[in-house]
Design a protein around this motif. Structure first.
Motif, PDB file in Angstrom:
ATOM      1  N   TYR A   3      -3.183  16.311   4.802  1.00  0.00           N
ATOM      2  CA  TYR A   3      -2.616  17.496   4.159  1.00  0.00           C
ATOM      3  C   TYR A   3      -3.719  18.477   3.763  1.00  0.00           C
ATOM      4  O   TYR A   3      -3.575  19.692   3.902  1.00  0.00           O
ATOM      5  CB  TYR A   3      -1.808  17.095   2.928  1.00  0.00           C
ATOM      6  CG  TYR A   3      -1.124  18.263   2.257  1.00  0.00           C
ATOM      7  CD1 TYR A   3       0.102  18.736   2.724  1.00  0.00           C
ATOM      8  CD2 TYR A   3      -1.708  18.896   1.161  1.00  0.00           C
ATOM      9  CE1 TYR A   3       0.724  19.817   2.118  1.00  0.00           C
ATOM     10  CE2 TYR A   3      -1.092  19.976   0.551  1.00  0.00           C
ATOM     11  CZ  TYR A   3       0.126  20.434   1.035  1.00  0.00           C
ATOM     12  OH  TYR A   3       0.732  21.510   0.433  1.00  0.00           O
ATOM     13  N   TRP A  56      -3.365  13.263  14.477  1.00  0.00           N
ATOM     14  CA  TRP A  56      -3.365  11.813  14.640  1.00  0.00           C
ATOM     15  C   TRP A  56      -2.850  11.435  16.027  1.00  0.00           C
ATOM     16  O   TRP A  56      -2.213  12.226  16.725  1.00  0.00           O
ATOM     17  CB  TRP A  56      -2.555  11.136  13.538  1.00  0.00           C
ATOM     18  CG  TRP A  56      -1.118  11.551  13.395  1.00  0.00           C
ATOM     19  CD1 TRP A  56      -0.011  10.904  13.860  1.00  0.00           C
ATOM     20  CD2 TRP A  56      -0.618  12.718  12.703  1.00  0.00           C
ATOM     21  NE1 TRP A  56       1.131  11.573  13.509  1.00  0.00           N
ATOM     22  CE2 TRP A  56       0.795  12.682  12.801  1.00  0.00           C
ATOM     23  CE3 TRP A  56      -1.226  13.773  12.014  1.00  0.00           C
ATOM     24  CZ2 TRP A  56       1.605  13.669  12.238  1.00  0.00           C
ATOM     25  CZ3 TRP A  56      -0.417  14.755  11.458  1.00  0.00           C
ATOM     26  CH2 TRP A  56       0.976  14.699  11.568  1.00  0.00           C
ATOM     27  N   CYS A  89       3.824  15.936   3.407  1.00  0.00           N
ATOM     28  CA  CYS A  89       3.564  16.396   4.777  1.00  0.00           C
ATOM     29  C   CYS A  89       4.856  16.478   5.579  1.00  0.00           C
ATOM     30  O   CYS A  89       5.096  17.456   6.309  1.00  0.00           O
ATOM     31  CB  CYS A  89       2.579  15.456   5.469  1.00  0.00           C
ATOM     32  SG  CYS A  89       0.898  15.494   4.799  1.00  0.00           S
ATOM     33  N   GLU A  90       5.695  15.454   5.464  1.00  0.00           N
ATOM     34  CA  GLU A  90       6.959  15.443   6.209  1.00  0.00           C
ATOM     35  C   GLU A  90       7.854  16.604   5.789  1.00  0.00           C
ATOM     36  O   GLU A  90       8.507  17.237   6.619  1.00  0.00           O
ATOM     37  CB  GLU A  90       7.676  14.111   5.988  1.00  0.00           C
ATOM     38  CG  GLU A  90       7.024  12.932   6.690  1.00  0.00           C
ATOM     39  CD  GLU A  90       7.789  11.636   6.477  1.00  0.00           C
ATOM     40  OE1 GLU A  90       8.495  11.533   5.450  1.00  0.00           O
ATOM     41  OE2 GLU A  90       7.679  10.738   7.327  1.00  0.00           O
ATOM     42  N   ASP A 108      -4.235   8.367   6.244  1.00  0.00           N
ATOM     43  CA  ASP A 108      -4.588   8.971   4.962  1.00  0.00           C
ATOM     44  C   ASP A 108      -3.908  10.341   4.892  1.00  0.00           C
ATOM     45  O   ASP A 108      -4.468  11.360   5.299  1.00  0.00           O
ATOM     46  CB  ASP A 108      -6.112   9.110   4.846  1.00  0.00           C
ATOM     47  CG  ASP A 108      -6.549   9.605   3.473  1.00  0.00           C
ATOM     48  OD1 ASP A 108      -5.692  10.099   2.710  1.00  0.00           O
ATOM     49  OD2 ASP A 108      -7.748   9.514   3.166  1.00  0.00           O
ATOM     50  N   TRP A 109      -2.704  10.361   4.356  1.00  0.00           N
ATOM     51  CA  TRP A 109      -1.902  11.585   4.371  1.00  0.00           C
ATOM     52  C   TRP A 109      -2.437  12.643   3.409  1.00  0.00           C
ATOM     53  O   TRP A 109      -2.237  13.839   3.625  1.00  0.00           O
ATOM     54  CB  TRP A 109      -0.448  11.249   4.065  1.00  0.00           C
ATOM     55  CG  TRP A 109       0.189  10.530   5.212  1.00  0.00           C
ATOM     56  CD1 TRP A 109       0.444   9.197   5.320  1.00  0.00           C
ATOM     57  CD2 TRP A 109       0.601  11.107   6.457  1.00  0.00           C
ATOM     58  NE1 TRP A 109       0.996   8.903   6.547  1.00  0.00           N
ATOM     59  CE2 TRP A 109       1.106  10.061   7.265  1.00  0.00           C
ATOM     60  CE3 TRP A 109       0.596  12.407   6.966  1.00  0.00           C
ATOM     61  CZ2 TRP A 109       1.597  10.275   8.546  1.00  0.00           C
ATOM     62  CZ3 TRP A 109       1.086  12.619   8.244  1.00  0.00           C
ATOM     63  CH2 TRP A 109       1.584  11.567   9.019  1.00  0.00           C
ATOM     64  N   ASP A 121       3.280  11.712  -3.517  1.00  0.00           N
ATOM     65  CA  ASP A 121       3.582  11.044  -2.251  1.00  0.00           C
ATOM     66  C   ASP A 121       3.171  12.004  -1.138  1.00  0.00           C
ATOM     67  O   ASP A 121       3.932  12.877  -0.723  1.00  0.00           O
ATOM     68  CB  ASP A 121       5.076  10.713  -2.175  1.00  0.00           C
ATOM     69  CG  ASP A 121       5.405   9.847  -0.971  1.00  0.00           C
ATOM     70  OD1 ASP A 121       4.593   9.810  -0.023  1.00  0.00           O
ATOM     71  OD2 ASP A 121       6.480   9.216  -0.964  1.00  0.00           O
ATOM     72  N   TRP A 122       1.921  11.839  -0.659  1.00  0.00           N
ATOM     73  CA  TRP A 122       1.365  12.793   0.299  1.00  0.00           C
ATOM     74  C   TRP A 122       2.080  12.733   1.646  1.00  0.00           C
ATOM     75  O   TRP A 122       2.233  13.757   2.319  1.00  0.00           O
ATOM     76  CB  TRP A 122      -0.129  12.536   0.468  1.00  0.00           C
ATOM     77  CG  TRP A 122      -0.904  12.868  -0.759  1.00  0.00           C
ATOM     78  CD1 TRP A 122      -1.387  12.009  -1.698  1.00  0.00           C
ATOM     79  CD2 TRP A 122      -1.257  14.178  -1.214  1.00  0.00           C
ATOM     80  NE1 TRP A 122      -2.030  12.694  -2.706  1.00  0.00           N
ATOM     81  CE2 TRP A 122      -1.967  14.024  -2.435  1.00  0.00           C
ATOM     82  CE3 TRP A 122      -1.051  15.466  -0.712  1.00  0.00           C
ATOM     83  CZ2 TRP A 122      -2.461  15.111  -3.150  1.00  0.00           C
ATOM     84  CZ3 TRP A 122      -1.544  16.550  -1.422  1.00  0.00           C
ATOM     85  CH2 TRP A 122      -2.240  16.367  -2.627  1.00  0.00           C
ATOM     86  N   LYS A 123       2.503  11.562   2.038  1.00  0.00           N
ATOM     87  CA  LYS A 123       3.231  11.454   3.301  1.00  0.00           C
ATOM     88  C   LYS A 123       4.543  12.232   3.228  1.00  0.00           C
ATOM     89  O   LYS A 123       4.880  12.994   4.145  1.00  0.00           O
ATOM     90  CB  LYS A 123       3.501   9.984   3.628  1.00  0.00           C
ATOM     91  CG  LYS A 123       4.303   9.786   4.907  1.00  0.00           C
ATOM     92  CD  LYS A 123       4.553   8.313   5.180  1.00  0.00           C
ATOM     93  CE  LYS A 123       5.444   8.125   6.395  1.00  0.00           C
ATOM     94  NZ  LYS A 123       5.719   6.703   6.686  1.00  0.00           N
ATOM     95  N   THR A 170       5.056   9.015  11.863  1.00  0.00           N
ATOM     96  CA  THR A 170       4.186   9.168  10.689  1.00  0.00           C
ATOM     97  C   THR A 170       3.812   7.791  10.149  1.00  0.00           C
ATOM     98  O   THR A 170       4.412   7.309   9.187  1.00  0.00           O
ATOM     99  CB  THR A 170       4.896   9.989   9.596  1.00  0.00           C
ATOM    100  OG1 THR A 170       6.159   9.357   9.287  1.00  0.00           O
ATOM    101  CG2 THR A 170       5.158  11.411  10.058  1.00  0.00           C
ATOM    102  N   ASP A 184       2.304   4.681   8.125  1.00  0.00           N
ATOM    103  CA  ASP A 184       1.865   4.528   6.736  1.00  0.00           C
ATOM    104  C   ASP A 184       0.360   4.312   6.636  1.00  0.00           C
ATOM    105  O   ASP A 184      -0.228   4.529   5.580  1.00  0.00           O
ATOM    106  CB  ASP A 184       2.593   3.344   6.085  1.00  0.00           C
ATOM    107  CG  ASP A 184       4.087   3.605   5.932  1.00  0.00           C
ATOM    108  OD1 ASP A 184       4.471   4.791   5.830  1.00  0.00           O
ATOM    109  OD2 ASP A 184       4.864   2.630   5.928  1.00  0.00           O
TER     110      ASP A 184
END
Length: 298
Positions: free
Chosen positions: A101, A191, A78-79, A96-97, A73-75, A91, A93
């Protein structure tokens, strides 16, 4: 044959052929061929081939397989690492997290070839040889200036202080070496919601040689630009005046931080100028460790 007999013959012909067709050929087809197909081939297919597929091939597909690596889960990654939620940063959805990253946009120098000549500020600038005047060299022979747009601005020779009739063997011939590049913030992993709402701090640093070639040997000009790369949202300029006396073996640092610059920033235009002198050889003012980075606040 009378008219009534002809009519009866047609009826017999029509009723006879059609009846044979319905009761003979079509019936044979339905009760013979089709019946054979439904009860023979189709039955064999359902009970034979399909059954074999279900009990054989499909059964083989259901055999245990090695467990796949769980998707990252890239998001969330990052979080978690950048504490985006704690800082109130949006953030979406749709981003492209994984790509964001991978670019690691925070605390990283966003300039290309920030140290073209490989010089270190912990070591004094190189000094010219006392035996022979330094020659003029193309920049591509001195270092790697890829990513920079390089131009030269010649400064007119000032002869106002020379009395009439006086012959001067050497006049100082100055020029500016101008190097610039434009940083695309979105391409570097930032972003729009972050830039417009949170507005992370943007740090600028540059080091130049105290060459003593003139009072003004360095200029720095930074512009924060909108999407059209023309509209200036914020800017910073610095053209220091240096002392002509003292040691020339020093580096001087110039720095600036952009804060609360407003929404709409998408590009950073970085430009610096260093003054060179051509008189009995070519003397340069060197620049090194140019830096642009974006940082989240604690």
């Amino acid at each position: 044959m009378s008219g009534g007999q002809q009519k009866n013959a047609k009826l017999i012909d029509k009723d006879g052929e059609e009846e044979r067709c319905k009761e003979g050929e079509e019936q044979t087809c339905q009760k013979g061929e089709e019946q054979t197909c439904e009860k023979g081939e189709e039955q064999r297919c359902k009970e034979g081939e399909e059954q074999t597929c279900q009990k054989g091939e499909e059964q083989r597909c259901k055999e245990p397989k090695p467990k796949a690596t769980p998707a990252i889960d890239w998001k969330a990654k990052c979080e978690r690492e950048w504490k985006l939620s704690d800082k109130g940063i949006s953030t979406p959805d749709s981003l492209d997290w994984q790509c964001i990253y991978g670019k690691k946009p925070f605390g990283r120098n966003l300039l290309k070839s920030p140290n073209p000549e490989g010089l270190s500020t912990s070591v004094p600038p190189p000094q010219p040889s006392e035996l022979e005047p330094p020659p003029m060299q193309p920049l591509e022979e001195i270092g790697d200036f890829s990513g920079w747009q390089v131009t030269t601005e010649h400064i007119p020779v000032d002869t106002s202080g020379i009395p009439p009739g006086v012959v001067v063997c050497y006049l100082p011939n100055y020029s500016w070496s101008i190097k610039e590049q434009c940083v695309d913030l979105k391409a570097e992993g930032l972003w729009e919601e972050l830039l417009d709402s949170y507005q992370p701090d943007i740090f600028i640093l540059d080091w130049y040689e105290d060459s003593k070639l003139d009072k003004h040997v360095f200029e720095l000009h930074i512009k924060l630009l909108a999407e059209d790369q023309k509209t200036v949202i914020k800017e910073f300029s610095h053209a220091p005046e240096n002392k002509m006396s003292g040691d020339t073996k020093n580096w001087i640092c110039v720095s600036h931080i952009f804060k609360n610059y407003g929404p709409g920033v998408r590009y950073i235009h970085f430009l610096h100028k260093s003054k060179d002198l051509f008189v009995v050889g070519f003397h340069r003012t060197r620049i090194t460790n140019s830096t642009v980075f974006v940082q989240l606040r604690d």
